[in-house]
Design a protein around this motif. Structure first.
Motif, mmCIF file in Angstrom:
data_model
loop_
_atom_site.group_PDB
_atom_site.id
_atom_site.type_symbol
_atom_site.label_atom_id
_atom_site.label_comp_id
_atom_site.label_asym_id
_atom_site.label_seq_id
_atom_site.Cartn_x
_atom_site.Cartn_y
_atom_site.Cartn_z
ATOM 1 N N LEU A 63 15.194 -28.684 -22.723
ATOM 2 C CA LEU A 63 15.340 -29.170 -21.354
ATOM 3 C C LEU A 63 14.134 -29.984 -20.873
ATOM 4 O O LEU A 63 14.141 -30.477 -19.741
ATOM 5 C CB LEU A 63 15.572 -27.991 -20.404
ATOM 6 C CG LEU A 63 16.869 -27.211 -20.608
ATOM 7 C CD1 LEU A 63 16.878 -25.940 -19.777
ATOM 8 C CD2 LEU A 63 18.079 -28.090 -20.286
ATOM 9 N N GLY A 64 13.090 -30.071 -21.696
ATOM 10 C CA GLY A 64 11.903 -30.829 -21.307
ATOM 11 C C GLY A 64 11.050 -30.145 -20.254
ATOM 12 O O GLY A 64 10.442 -30.804 -19.405
ATOM 13 N N VAL A 65 10.977 -28.820 -20.328
ATOM 14 C CA VAL A 65 10.166 -28.037 -19.393
ATOM 15 C C VAL A 65 8.947 -27.508 -20.146
ATOM 16 O O VAL A 65 9.094 -26.884 -21.197
ATOM 17 C CB VAL A 65 10.975 -26.857 -18.799
ATOM 18 C CG1 VAL A 65 10.100 -25.989 -17.911
ATOM 19 C CG2 VAL A 65 12.190 -27.369 -18.047
ATOM 20 N N SER A 66 7.753 -27.747 -19.607
ATOM 21 C CA SER A 66 6.539 -27.254 -20.269
ATOM 22 C C SER A 66 6.419 -25.745 -20.076
ATOM 23 O O SER A 66 6.781 -25.204 -19.029
ATOM 24 C CB SER A 66 5.301 -27.939 -19.691
ATOM 25 O OG SER A 66 5.122 -27.569 -18.333
ATOM 26 N N VAL A 67 5.929 -25.072 -21.110
ATOM 27 C CA VAL A 67 5.629 -23.640 -21.029
ATOM 28 C C VAL A 67 4.165 -23.472 -21.417
ATOM 29 O O VAL A 67 3.801 -23.656 -22.570
ATOM 30 C CB VAL A 67 6.532 -22.803 -21.961
ATOM 31 C CG1 VAL A 67 6.094 -21.341 -21.955
ATOM 32 C CG2 VAL A 67 7.986 -22.935 -21.573
ATOM 33 N N ASP A 68 3.343 -23.136 -20.427
ATOM 34 C CA ASP A 68 1.925 -22.907 -20.690
ATOM 35 C C ASP A 68 1.645 -21.447 -21.006
ATOM 36 O O ASP A 68 0.713 -21.131 -21.736
ATOM 37 C CB ASP A 68 1.090 -23.365 -19.494
ATOM 38 C CG ASP A 68 1.271 -24.848 -19.202
ATOM 39 O OD1 ASP A 68 1.304 -25.634 -20.164
ATOM 40 O OD2 ASP A 68 1.405 -25.203 -18.022
ATOM 41 N N GLY A 69 2.441 -20.559 -20.456
ATOM 42 C CA GLY A 69 2.292 -19.135 -20.702
ATOM 43 C C GLY A 69 3.535 -18.403 -20.253
ATOM 44 O O GLY A 69 4.255 -18.857 -19.359
ATOM 45 N N ILE A 70 3.785 -17.271 -20.902
ATOM 46 C CA ILE A 70 4.963 -16.464 -20.556
ATOM 47 C C ILE A 70 4.661 -14.991 -20.775
ATOM 48 O O ILE A 70 3.956 -14.617 -21.722
ATOM 49 C CB ILE A 70 6.210 -16.897 -21.368
ATOM 50 C CG1 ILE A 70 7.456 -16.128 -20.915
ATOM 51 C CG2 ILE A 70 5.957 -16.776 -22.855
ATOM 52 C CD1 ILE A 70 8.758 -16.643 -21.487
ATOM 53 N N ALA A 71 5.181 -14.181 -19.870
ATOM 54 C CA ALA A 71 5.127 -12.725 -20.015
ATOM 55 C C ALA A 71 6.518 -12.200 -19.681
ATOM 56 O O ALA A 71 7.061 -12.501 -18.611
ATOM 57 C CB ALA A 71 4.093 -12.118 -19.070
ATOM 58 N N VAL A 72 7.092 -11.456 -20.610
ATOM 59 C CA VAL A 72 8.413 -10.856 -20.400
ATOM 60 C C VAL A 72 8.241 -9.345 -20.482
ATOM 61 O O VAL A 72 7.682 -8.832 -21.450
ATOM 62 C CB VAL A 72 9.434 -11.326 -21.461
ATOM 63 C CG1 VAL A 72 10.805 -10.700 -21.184
ATOM 64 C CG2 VAL A 72 9.528 -12.843 -21.506
ATOM 65 N N GLU A 73 8.718 -8.670 -19.445
ATOM 66 C CA GLU A 73 8.714 -7.211 -19.442
ATOM 67 C C GLU A 73 10.156 -6.731 -19.476
ATOM 68 O O GLU A 73 11.023 -7.321 -18.821
ATOM 69 C CB GLU A 73 8.027 -6.669 -18.186
ATOM 70 C CG GLU A 73 6.551 -6.980 -18.134
ATOM 71 C CD GLU A 73 5.881 -6.457 -16.889
ATOM 72 O OE1 GLU A 73 4.682 -6.170 -16.970
ATOM 73 O OE2 GLU A 73 6.548 -6.337 -15.835
ATOM 74 N N ALA A 74 10.399 -5.691 -20.276
ATOM 75 C CA ALA A 74 11.735 -5.102 -20.358
ATOM 76 C C ALA A 74 11.606 -3.588 -20.266
ATOM 77 O O ALA A 74 10.666 -3.004 -20.818
ATOM 78 C CB ALA A 74 12.427 -5.500 -21.661
ATOM 79 N N ASP A 75 12.540 -2.979 -19.577
ATOM 80 C CA ASP A 75 12.473 -1.537 -19.373
ATOM 81 C C ASP A 75 13.881 -0.998 -19.183
ATOM 82 O O ASP A 75 14.813 -1.755 -18.886
ATOM 83 C CB ASP A 75 11.618 -1.224 -18.140
ATOM 84 C CG ASP A 75 11.020 0.170 -18.157
ATOM 85 O OD1 ASP A 75 11.384 0.988 -19.032
ATOM 86 O OD2 ASP A 75 10.174 0.446 -17.280
ATOM 87 N N GLY A 76 14.039 0.277 -19.341
ATOM 88 C CA GLY A 76 15.316 0.933 -19.147
ATOM 89 C C GLY A 76 15.174 2.415 -19.375
ATOM 90 O O GLY A 76 14.069 2.924 -19.576
ATOM 91 N N SER A 77 16.289 3.093 -19.350
ATOM 92 C CA SER A 77 16.255 4.532 -19.592
ATOM 93 C C SER A 77 17.491 4.944 -20.388
ATOM 94 O O SER A 77 18.348 4.111 -20.701
ATOM 95 C CB SER A 77 16.165 5.299 -18.271
ATOM 96 O OG SER A 77 17.271 5.007 -17.456
#
Length: 129
Positions: A63-77
């Motif tokens: 899509l031509g979007v710059s990504v300088d940094g990323i943090a993904v958090e995932a949680d559940g039970s």
């Protein structure tokens, strides 16, 4: 998002956490840091977080979007039979792109990310004899 004992994070680029396990990664030279990975519940949640991280890089390039940094958090039970009661994830994205492009990117990733799609579909898992 405040994480439970089953929550995990996957980080890369300018948002890469110096702690955790370093994984080589196709989209980043420095790799991805993930933590914690102490049990099977965290591994399930990590599969969602890593898939979203990977697909964010892939779709951002498309899509031509710059990504300088990323943090993904995932949680559940899990219930008392160890069935997942659901997984939630959040994404923090550092980008110079306009907010509407970033929002579009995140909507696309939510639609195409393979692991969240498989979990949402309730894919069967069987042991081979």
């Amino acid at each position: 998002m405040e994480l439970s004992s089953l929550g995990v994070s996957a980080t890369a680029g300018a948002l890469r956490d110096p702690a955790g396990v370093l994984l080589h990664h196709r989209w980043t030279k420095e790799g991805v840091r993930v933590s914690p990975i102490d049990n099977g519940g965290q591994m399930l949640h990590l599969s969602v977080a890593l898939c979203v991280l990977n697909d964010t890089y892939r779709e951002a390039e498309r899509l031509g979007v710059s990504v300088d940094g990323i943090a993904v958090e995932a949680d559940g039970s899990f219930d008392d039979q160890w069935r997942s009661t659901g997984i939630e994830y959040s994404v923090t994205l550092q980008s110079e792109a306009p907010a509407e492009k970033v929002q579009h990117l995140m909507a696309v990733v939510d639609q195409v990310a393979e692991i969240p799609r498989a979990v949402r579909a309730g894919a069967p898992v069987r042991r081979r004899a």
